[in-house]
Design an enzyme around this catalytic site. Sequence first.
Site, mmCIF file in Angstrom:
data_model
loop_
_atom_site.group_PDB
_atom_site.id
_atom_site.type_symbol
_atom_site.label_atom_id
_atom_site.label_comp_id
_atom_site.label_asym_id
_atom_site.label_seq_id
_atom_site.Cartn_x
_atom_site.Cartn_y
_atom_site.Cartn_z
ATOM 1 N N GLY A 46 19.735 115.612 1.741
ATOM 2 C CA GLY A 46 20.313 116.649 2.590
ATOM 3 C C GLY A 46 19.855 116.477 4.019
ATOM 4 C CD GLN A 51 16.479 117.786 8.625
ATOM 5 O OE1 GLN A 51 17.446 117.962 7.901
ATOM 6 N NE2 GLN A 51 15.381 117.179 8.188
ATOM 7 C CB CYS A 91 11.211 118.187 4.909
ATOM 8 S SG CYS A 91 12.291 118.502 6.311
ATOM 9 C CG LEU A 92 14.796 113.042 5.459
ATOM 10 C CD1 LEU A 92 16.273 112.836 5.774
ATOM 11 C CD2 LEU A 92 14.174 111.756 4.957
ATOM 12 C CG HIS A 133 14.982 121.703 2.274
ATOM 13 N ND1 HIS A 133 13.702 121.353 1.919
ATOM 14 C CD2 HIS A 133 15.237 121.054 3.438
ATOM 15 C CE1 HIS A 133 13.203 120.534 2.832
ATOM 16 N NE2 HIS A 133 14.120 120.326 3.765
ATOM 17 C CD GLU A 134 18.898 119.859 4.083
ATOM 18 O OE1 GLU A 134 18.696 119.912 5.311
ATOM 19 O OE2 GLU A 134 18.210 119.155 3.322
ATOM 20 C CG HIS A 137 16.106 121.986 8.078
ATOM 21 N ND1 HIS A 137 14.955 121.679 8.766
ATOM 22 C CD2 HIS A 137 16.072 121.216 6.953
ATOM 23 C CE1 HIS A 137 14.259 120.775 8.081
ATOM 24 N NE2 HIS A 137 14.917 120.484 6.983
HETATM 25 NI NI NI Z 1 14.266 119.180 5.476
#
Ligand code: NI
Length: 164
Positions: A46, A51, A91-92, A133-134, A137
């Site tokens: 995701g 991000q 998480c990236l 999660h997304e 963000h």
């Molecule tokens: Ni993330």
Amino acid sequence: MSILKILTYPDPVLKKKAKPVEMINVRIKNLVEDMLETMYAAPGIGLAAPQVGESLRVITVDVTRKEEGLIVLINPEIISGEGECTEEEGCLSVPDLKEIVQRKEKVLVKGLDLEGRKIQIPAEGLLAIAFQHEIDHLDGILIIDRVSRLKRDIFKKKLKKKFK
Ligand code: NI
């Protein structure tokens, strides 16, 4: 299409509340194409627009990682949720952290697709977690904001050491 740079904590864009998309134009479609390429290359399941430095309410999700499960949502919202689950998440944008996060087990998500059509998606398991999660963000919330204060402090200390 191009692979975009993924911002990492503590970049201030990640803490901002993202703005709704008012018109799904070429710019948004290009952003989504780049987000998809970036997500698959990372690899991740995701990605949220903040991000990659765009403070807009756009997310891409694919829990299959191979385009079969691809979902793009503009202005996504969680309408309802039920049950609880706790899973380890990464998480990236927070590369060295894996944390157990508590989430709803099932959620109903609504938003627009890339053609501007209203869609609703019932999700459970990994997909439900990915949506939560997304969408977090988009509200400037990262997994470190979802763990205990003690764990957050430990993480911040480690980060400080790293950049000394
Ligand atoms: Ni993330």
